[in-house]
Design an enzyme around this catalytic site. Structure first.
Site, PDB file in Angstrom:
ATOM      1  N   GLU A  99       0.823  -1.209   0.000  1.00  0.00           N
ATOM      2  CA  GLU A  99       0.000   0.000   0.000  1.00  0.00           C
ATOM      3  C   GLU A  99       0.857   1.260   0.000  1.00  0.00           C
ATOM      4  OE1 GLU A  99      -4.234   1.073   1.997  1.00  0.00           O
ATOM      5  OE2 GLU A  99      -2.637   0.571   3.405  1.00  0.00           O
ATOM      6  N   GLY A 106       1.719  -0.376  11.306  1.00  0.00           N
ATOM      7  CA  GLY A 106       1.191  -1.250  12.341  1.00  0.00           C
ATOM      8  C   GLY A 106       0.743  -2.581  11.789  1.00  0.00           C
ATOM      9  N   ALA A 107      -0.011  -2.554  10.687  1.00  0.00           N
ATOM     10  CA  ALA A 107      -0.531  -3.786  10.092  1.00  0.00           C
ATOM     11  C   ALA A 107      -1.110  -3.447   8.723  1.00  0.00           C
ATOM     12  CB  ALA A 107      -1.595  -4.414  10.988  1.00  0.00           C
ATOM     13  N   GLU A 160      -4.164  -4.961   5.790  1.00  0.00           N
ATOM     14  CA  GLU A 160      -5.369  -5.776   5.722  1.00  0.00           C
ATOM     15  C   GLU A 160      -5.422  -6.717   4.536  1.00  0.00           C
ATOM     16  OE1 GLU A 160      -6.541  -1.777   3.605  1.00  0.00           O
ATOM     17  OE2 GLU A 160      -5.300  -2.394   5.299  1.00  0.00           O
ATOM     18  N   ASN A 161      -4.316  -7.260   4.067  1.00  0.00           N
ATOM     19  CA  ASN A 161      -4.359  -8.205   2.960  1.00  0.00           C
ATOM     20  C   ASN A 161      -5.377  -9.301   3.267  1.00  0.00           C
ATOM     21  OD1 ASN A 161      -1.867  -6.841   2.152  1.00  0.00           O
ATOM     22  ND2 ASN A 161      -0.887  -8.115   3.695  1.00  0.00           N
ATOM     23  N   GLU A 181      -7.933  -4.344  11.317  1.00  0.00           N
ATOM     24  CA  GLU A 181      -7.633  -5.036  10.060  1.00  0.00           C
ATOM     25  C   GLU A 181      -8.753  -5.980   9.664  1.00  0.00           C
ATOM     26  OE1 GLU A 181      -5.194  -3.765   8.515  1.00  0.00           O
ATOM     27  OE2 GLU A 181      -4.532  -2.673  10.285  1.00  0.00           O
ATOM     28  N   HIS A 219     -11.490  -4.288   7.862  1.00  0.00           N
ATOM     29  CA  HIS A 219     -11.120  -4.027   6.466  1.00  0.00           C
ATOM     30  C   HIS A 219     -11.547  -5.145   5.528  1.00  0.00           C
ATOM     31  CE1 HIS A 219      -8.990  -0.293   6.335  1.00  0.00           C
ATOM     32  NE2 HIS A 219      -8.039  -0.641   7.173  1.00  0.00           N
ATOM     33  N   GLU A 253     -10.397   3.396   5.842  1.00  0.00           N
ATOM     34  CA  GLU A 253      -9.632   3.592   7.070  1.00  0.00           C
ATOM     35  C   GLU A 253     -10.477   4.157   8.215  1.00  0.00           C
ATOM     36  OE1 GLU A 253      -7.053   2.170   7.529  1.00  0.00           O
ATOM     37  OE2 GLU A 253      -6.173   1.864   5.561  1.00  0.00           O
TER      38      GLU A 253
END
Length: 869
Positions: free
Chosen positions: A135, A282-283, A285-286, A317, A320, A339
């Site tokens: 991203e 932080g992370a 969302e795949n 996540e 998402h 987001e």
């Protein structure tokens, strides 16, 4: 590279022309584990087949690929010359047919910046780990793409890697890995086609990861059984610290919550969560393959706030999967559509489905602080932003898109009602599943479910910038009864928007002279315009404190009347409700940042009342704010004395804290950050060497590093002491701490070396760049690092031109000479901005933000100096 910064207009034109039917991506990652001639491998083979249609046969477009070399490009069976059609970031495609097939064979580069395919070698055991992070637009560093969110397609991945590795992707593996290679030392993993998703959320994670499996099951309303395989991964050397059971507990609670409220089953099959090294964010969302920074695997004792934060990120996540992955924004203007919703739904699900019932307190105190700061910068923007290109998009992953947007959604729930809001979400998913949306698509379903005029609400909240202030104004009669209470609204700028707010106004008083400060009356009201009366509170007894935005329903800066402010100065610690108390602390911090409260007053409040704070997350935020007030907003003449007073208060609270508690740990870390006096440094040394002891305080490895850094920064720990600590902890985390401590030492030679490592070389990974900058920038070393202020401005454009955007952003933000805190540095910033009007807009934005922080610090110092008389 030319063309690497895709514009919105280019994306729109390509979207008008193309429909993508599918990708087949084959990655050969065997080279990752095979250093050549003692050096790190640089490239891997990436072969991509894209099937797509063109609305105008004969038209031209381009595919995206950032790679060192391309072996072949074949379009519809016709070989194209890579030297002619590939410019380093784009592949020119001319003479398209109605139905097309593009095959590209390339050598793509492993990354050390956390972008694309990141490669990490574990110093503890030599094992190699890979993961992808894309991203907003770095999938093109791993395979050939049409790199924009609205060209969704199914992806089929095939990965060749060492046979003893674990390899995962978005979708489940098909069959077992097939041995390959001369000695069967490699294998081929094949994955099922994904559902239609955007390029930036595809993922591959590969390496000898420690893998823990679990299962989620749920009976659906139609009687069917939904079963989701769960996985959790981390490096092998972290396995002894990995609390996968707690991660799975939160994961299952979240899946229950979202299934209960969204009426749309989780759409991506399995659900793996990988905790990976040197992660920039932080992370991510795949779908089916969520990646997290491995710092969420706690190597030592942490406070409950750390577990709460991890749970929030897990749930963010997960939200998402619906907001962002199932339904995705067309372009990055509407980044908030995923987001903001994930931030809000993460907090909501955490409070209602997990053990972390006080999540809204953390949201009010921590997330909103991020939003308030971002919304007062010169780079502020509406929640739905004007994103011209990818560089703009990269910078808009900010406090407005996340935390302000989530705060606005919380206000929206108060405005339209919870049931209408959630029903709108359910219609949104069903109407736009696997598609792309814009703002109007969301407003359409919310107008249907609420009957409200969403256009007016959207214009006020989503399409204007700035944070408004709400201040109570009260008059009372001779008998001590309220005759009128009104809420005064002030816009962020003279011509700013006065927004509609649904707020609660709370009245507080002490029950007796020594009693708690409690709420005895509350009313909700729709605030509109500059002045709104609250008739429901007329006739109530005179309050000692009026809290506008009680229960934190809206997004605003809370102000106080003088009586309320006096009450807080004397009795903040007696406020019984933790959310109300957190809101008051946040408001006081905003007063300090705005130069309306002297920093010494805020520090005094922290010294007096922070020890009464029950919420550990709020306490740790107070520590961060107090440290920032000390470093940036105190008058320079008083700063040293203020630091000694604050350190003394921290030590007092450390000794008073319950042995073994999270509060004790928080105060220990805060005291370490403040320690400067010889006696304080001697105590830190004693705690490290065992000559000093505080009952219940476990000096584990992470705390040892936290106490060693201030010793290094004050010249009380040399290179040998740091090397000895590394010998105790020669791990990836230990090496980051070592780099930070080495750069923290008070030596001109040390600073020159750290500067050169970051500015003049690109040999450091993203994590070590961050650690070096953190060590270099020490508050107690202003004179030592002052010569680097002009060097910073001289290096900016070269850094932006030569480094990846992720590393460049870290350098530009991290090395801005904010610590100088003087007018001379402000003049340097202004001079650079005047003479570099043609610099990259994203670079100018970062410098403008640093300049604004510096100007705010100077105003705070003036306010604090004036208070000294």
């Amino acid at each position: 590279m030319p063309g690497e910064n895709l514009t919105r207009d280019e994306a729109r034109e390509r979207s008008r022309l193309l429909t993508v039917d599918g990708y087949d991506v084959s990655l050969d990652l065997r080279s990752a584990a095979s250093p050549v001639g003692g050096s790190e491998p640089r490239t891997f083979r990436s072969t991509t087949t894209i099937r797509f249609r063109c609305a105008e046969p004969g038209a031209s477009t381009f595919a995206d690929l950032v790679a060192p070399a391309v072996s072949s490009v074949v379009l519809n069976g016709r070989a194209l010359d890579p030297a002619t059609v590939f410019d380093g970031s784009r592949i020119a495609l001319d003479g398209l047919a109605a139905d097309n097939e593009l095959v590209v064979d390339a050598q793509c580069a492993y990354s050390r910046s956390g972008e694309g395919m990141h490669r990490f070698a574990d110093p503890e055991d030599g094992e190699v780990y890979l993961y992808t992070q894309y991203e907003p637009a770095d999938a093109r560093r791993v395979f050939t793409t049409f790199e924009q969110p609205d060209l969704k397609a199914p992806f089929t991945f095939t990965v060749t890697a060492p046979a003893d590795w674990t390899v995962i992707s978005n979708s489940p593996r098909t069959g077992t890995p097939e041995p390959t290679g001369e000695y069967g030392d490699a294998a081929v993993w094949r994955f099922a086609p994904t559902r239609p998703i955007s390029t930036y959320i595809t993922a591959v994670v590969a390496g000898p990861y420690h893998y823990v499996a679990d299962q989620y099951s749920r009976r659906l309303p139609d009687g069917g059984l939904l079963e989701i395989p769960l996985g959790a991964l981390c490096r092998k050397s972290l396995a002894k610290h990995f609390d996968a059971e707690d991660i799975f507990t939160v994961t299952k609670q979240g899946l229950d919550f979202f299934h209960d409220h969204f009426d749309y089953p989780y759409p991506f099959g399995k659900y793996d969560q990988a905790f990976v090294p040197e992660y920039n964010i932080g992370a991510m969302e795949n779908p089916g393959c969520v990646t997290f920074r491995e710092e969420f695997v706690f190597r030592g004792k942490v406070t409950e706030a750390s577990y709460e934060n991890r749970a929030n990120v897990i749930l963010h996540e997960m939200a998402h999967m619906w907001f962002g992955d199932l339904v995705t924004m067309e372009w990055w203007d509407d980044l908030w559509l995923k987001e903001s919703f994930a931030d809000f739904m993460g907090a909501l699900s955490q409070v209602e489905a997990t053990r972390f019932r006080n999540g809204w307190i953390t949201f009010a105190n921590r997330r909103k602080a991020w939003a308030y700061r971002a919304d007062q910068l010169p780079s502020t923007h509406p929640v739905t932003a004007d994103i011209r290109d990818l560089e703009d998009a990269k910078l808009n992953f900010d406090g407005i898109t996340y935390a302000k947007g989530a705060s606005v959604l919380k206000q929206l729930v108060a405005y339209v009602g919870r049931d209408a809001f959630l029903e709108g979400a359910r219609r949104y998913f069903k109407r736009h599943a696997y598609g792309n949306t814009r703002l109007e698509h969301l407003l359409e379903v919310l107008a249907e479910t609420s009957g409200r005029d969403m256009a007016q609400w959207s214009r006020a909240w989503l399409q204007t910038a700035g944070v408004n202030s709400l201040t109570p104004h009260v008059t009372c009669d001779a008998a001590g009864r309220i005759t009128e209470l009104a809420v005064l609204q002030e816009a962020a700028t003279p011509d700013g928007e006065l927004r509609p707010h649904r707020v609660a106004v709370g009245l507080y008083r002490r029950q007796d002279a020594d009693g708690a400060l409690v709420r005895y009356a509350r009313a909700e009201v729709d605030v509109a315009g500059p002045r709104t009366a609250v008739p429901e509170l007329a006739g109530a007894e005179r309050p000692e404190l009026i809290l506008v935005n009680d229960d934190d329903l809206t997004y605003c800066k809370i102000r106080f009347d003088e009586t309320s402010l006096d009450t807080l100065r004397g009795h903040l610690g007696e406020m019984s409700d933790p959310l109300a108390r957190a809101l008051c602390w946040s408001a006081l911090w905003n007063l300090t940042r705005d130069g309306l409260m002297p920093a010494r007053d805020f520090l005094g409040l922290v010294g007096r009342f922070a020890g009464h704070e029950s919420e550990i997350g709020v306490l740790q935020m107070l520590h961060a704010w107090a440290h920032s007030a000390l470093v940036h907003y105190t008058a320079p003449a008083w700063r040293a004395a203020a630091g000694r007073e604050l350190a003394s208060a921290a030590l007092r609270e450390l000794r008073l804290a319950e042995p073994g508690s999270g509060h004790q740990l928080a105060w220990a870390r805060f005291f370490g950050a403040l320690a400067e006096a010889p006696a304080d440094l001697q105590l830190l040394r004693g705690l490290l060497e065992g000559g000093a002891r505080i009952d219940g305080l476990d000096i584990d490895q992470e705390l040892r590093w936290a106490l060693l850094e201030p010793l290094a920064a004050h010249g009380a720990a040399d290179e040998d002491a740091i090397a000895a600590e590394l010998a105790r902890d020669d791990t990836a985390s230990g090496r980051r701490h070592q780099v930070r401590c080495l750069a923290a030492r008070p030596s001109a030679e040390v600073k020159a070396r750290a500067w050169g490592d970051v500015i003049e070389s690109d040999h450091l990974s993203n994590a070590l760049v961050e650690a070096t900058i953190s060590g270099f920038d020490q508050p107690g070393q202003r004179e030592l690092i002052a010569p680097y202020a002009p060097k910073y401005f001289e290096a900016l454009e070269r850094v932006w031109r030569e480094r990846s955007i992720e590393i460049a952003m870290a350098i530009v933000r991290g090395l801005f000479p904010l610590l100088q805190g003087d007018a001379r540095t402000l003049e340097l910033a202004d001079a650079w901005l005047r003479t570099h009007e043609s610099a990259a807009p994203a670079l100018r934005r970062l410098v403008l933000e640093g300049r604004d922080d510096l100007a705010r610090a100077l105003r705070g110092q003036e306010c604090d100096a004036a208070a000294a008389g």
